[in-house]
Structure formats: C-alpha cells, structure tokens
Design a protein around this motif. Structure first.
Motif, PDB file in Angstrom:
ATOM      1  N   UNK A 125       0.829  -1.201   0.000  1.00 51.90           N
ATOM      2  CA  UNK A 125       0.000   0.000   0.000  1.00 51.90           C
ATOM      3  C   UNK A 125       0.866   1.255   0.000  1.00 51.90           C
ATOM      4  N   UNK A 126       1.952   1.232   0.776  1.00 48.88           N
ATOM      5  CA  UNK A 126       2.859   2.378   0.812  1.00 48.88           C
ATOM      6  C   UNK A 126       3.556   2.564  -0.531  1.00 48.88           C
ATOM      7  N   UNK A 127       3.900   1.450  -1.192  1.00 51.69           N
ATOM      8  CA  UNK A 127       4.485   1.519  -2.532  1.00 51.69           C
ATOM      9  C   UNK A 127       3.539   2.264  -3.466  1.00 51.69           C
ATOM     10  N   UNK A 128       2.266   1.900  -3.462  1.00 53.44           N
ATOM     11  CA  UNK A 128       1.296   2.537  -4.362  1.00 53.44           C
ATOM     12  C   UNK A 128       1.112   4.009  -4.010  1.00 53.44           C
ATOM     13  N   UNK A 129       0.999   4.305  -2.718  1.00 52.51           N
ATOM     14  CA  UNK A 129       0.830   5.698  -2.310  1.00 52.51           C
ATOM     15  C   UNK A 129       2.010   6.550  -2.755  1.00 52.51           C
ATOM     16  N   UNK A 130       3.234   6.027  -2.595  1.00 46.98           N
ATOM     17  CA  UNK A 130       4.401   6.808  -3.007  1.00 46.98           C
ATOM     18  C   UNK A 130       4.462   6.907  -4.528  1.00 46.98           C
ATOM     19  N   UNK A 131       4.149   5.828  -5.217  1.00 47.56           N
ATOM     20  CA  UNK A 131       4.106   5.871  -6.682  1.00 47.56           C
ATOM     21  C   UNK A 131       3.181   6.991  -7.155  1.00 47.56           C
ATOM     22  N   UNK A 132       1.970   7.059  -6.588  1.00 44.77           N
ATOM     23  CA  UNK A 132       1.028   8.102  -6.988  1.00 44.77           C
ATOM     24  C   UNK A 132       1.569   9.491  -6.643  1.00 44.77           C
ATOM     25  N   UNK A 133       2.221   9.627  -5.484  1.00 43.63           N
ATOM     26  CA  UNK A 133       2.762  10.932  -5.088  1.00 43.63           C
ATOM     27  C   UNK A 133       3.892  11.370  -6.014  1.00 43.63           C
ATOM     28  N   UNK A 134       4.742  10.414  -6.412  1.00 41.09           N
ATOM     29  CA  UNK A 134       5.831  10.743  -7.347  1.00 41.09           C
ATOM     30  C   UNK A 134       5.253  11.114  -8.707  1.00 41.09           C
ATOM     31  N   UNK A 135       4.257  10.373  -9.167  1.00 39.78           N
ATOM     32  CA  UNK A 135       3.632  10.714 -10.449  1.00 39.78           C
ATOM     33  C   UNK A 135       2.980  12.093 -10.404  1.00 39.78           C
ATOM     34  N   UNK A 136       2.331  12.400  -9.297  1.00 45.30           N
ATOM     35  CA  UNK A 136       1.708  13.733  -9.165  1.00 45.30           C
ATOM     36  C   UNK A 136       2.777  14.822  -9.229  1.00 45.30           C
ATOM     37  N   UNK A 137       3.890  14.615  -8.531  1.00 46.99           N
ATOM     38  CA  UNK A 137       4.982  15.591  -8.568  1.00 46.99           C
ATOM     39  C   UNK A 137       5.513  15.753  -9.990  1.00 46.99           C
TER      40      UNK A 137
END
Length: 229
Positions: free
Chosen positions: A129-141
């Motif tokens: 879940x943390x992997x996905x959350x960080x993936x989405x945050x990096x993509x947003x950035x």
C-alpha cells in the motif's frame, strides 16, 4: 501506452504467483503518463470489487545514456515523451497533467529508475500500500507539478511528505534490496511477455489489460475475478 525499447509486509519480488485469485499485478513506471491515468481508476475499481493490487516496477529507460540510445538525444526524448503526455492529458479523468509546465522546465527529462527505487524502498519499509501511495505521489509531482523526479533530493522530499524518515528512507532507497526488487520485477515482466505499460495481470488466468476507461475497466475486472467466498 508506452512501449519498451533496446500496510502489509513486503512480499518477495519475482514472478507473480497465481495464488489469491482476486489479485491484480500492476506493472508501471513513475514517468508513464498512461500509468497516471490508470492508477486512480484501478484504485476505485479494486476497492469496489475487493481486489488486491500488487505493485510492480517496470522501468522504461534506466539512464540518460539509454534514453539517448532510444531517442537520439535528450532534447528529442523530452519532445517525444511530451507528445505522449498530450495524448494522456486528453484521456485523464481529472485534467491533472501539466504538459506546458514540463515543456517550460530546463532539466533533462528524467528516467524512471530513481523513482522505482524510491517506490521499492517504500515497499520494503511499509508494504504494498505504501508503494502505491508513493508511486502516486511521485507521479503527481512529475506530471502535475513538473518536478524533476530524477533528483534524489526531490524523491526524498516526497517520501518525507508521505511520512517516512528521510535518513532511513535514503539508506533503503540506495541499498541493494531496492535494486534487487526492481530487477526481479523486470525479470517477472520478461517471463510474462510484458513489453508495454501500464499492464495489469489479472486473476487466476493472468489476463492482460492496459489503459481502459473506468466503466470498461470495472466490467473487465469483474468478469476476470472469481466469485468471492
């Protein structure tokens, strides 16, 4: 889609097991615009249907050298990739992709390797879940804020905003375990014959799906998933 060219415990990387039939493996790259379009749709459908989504790194180009080999120059790489962004922006459900903002930036277009290592660090520290959350945050950035996610300091800032300790995260991101997970996911993709992203490997028969509208994604995944219980 982009084509390739020459809090649960962290699960071992490698070839996705056909176990748990209501499972989807999500192969992605932080620099992939179509992954940015797909991820929120997949989140919504997975929650509705009770599907477990496992995160899989699939780095399109690992370095500036590889990008130059593929595109001819870093300038052409940015131009071609932002052409993909234009198409992704037309299909994004929330109009989040800032193509002109990235065109105005002066840094070279980044490869996805550093971001994949960051995502795997999040996985090692706090699970899928943390992997996905960080993936989405990096993509947003990257796609909404046009930040340079090839810069380790930028990635660490994003990780800290997600609640990670900066020093510990940096150590894990730079370590062998994160690199091994990236390599293992790439090997799993090769064994499955995956050559473009995003790719979903869905259900007990490992059906392949790529970017779909929300309603069609829901319909396809519902048909592929065995009945619950």
């Amino acid at each position: 889609m982009f084509s390739t060219l020459p809090a649960t415990p962290a699960a071992p990387a490698g070839n996705p097991a056909p176990a748990g039939p209501r499972v989807v493996d999500f192969f992605h790259d932080v620099v992939c615009g179509w992954c940015y379009v797909m991820s929120p749709r997949l989140r919504q459908v997975a929650a509705e249907l009770g599907i477990t989504v496992r995160q899989r790194s699939f780095v399109l180009q690992e370095s500036p050298e590889q990008m130059r080999r593929v595109f001819g120059s870093m300038e052409r790489a940015k131009r071609v990739i932002l052409g993909h962004w234009d198409a992704c922006a037309r299909h994004d459900d929330e109009a989040r992709i800032d193509v002109e903002g990235m065109r105005a930036e002066t840094f070279d277009y980044p490869s996805g390797l550093a971001g994949a290592l960051a995502c795997q660090a999040a996985h090692l520290l706090a699970g899928d879940a943390a992997h996905w959350d960080l993936f989405d945050a990096i993509q947003r950035a990257h796609l909404s804020e046009h930040r340079n996610i090839g810069d380790a300091a930028v990635l660490l800032d994003i990780a800290v905003a997600q609640g990670f300790d900066r020093a510990e995260f940096a150590r894990i991101m730079q370590g062998e375990d994160a690199s091994r997970r990236v390599r293992d996911d790439r090997a799993a993709a090769a064994r499955l014959g995956i050559d473009s992203i995003p790719t979903l490997v869905a259900g007990p028969h490992q059906a392949r799906l790529q970017t779909l509208p929300l309603a069609e994604l829901r319909q396809r995944l519902a048909a592929l998933m065995p009945a619950r219980g």
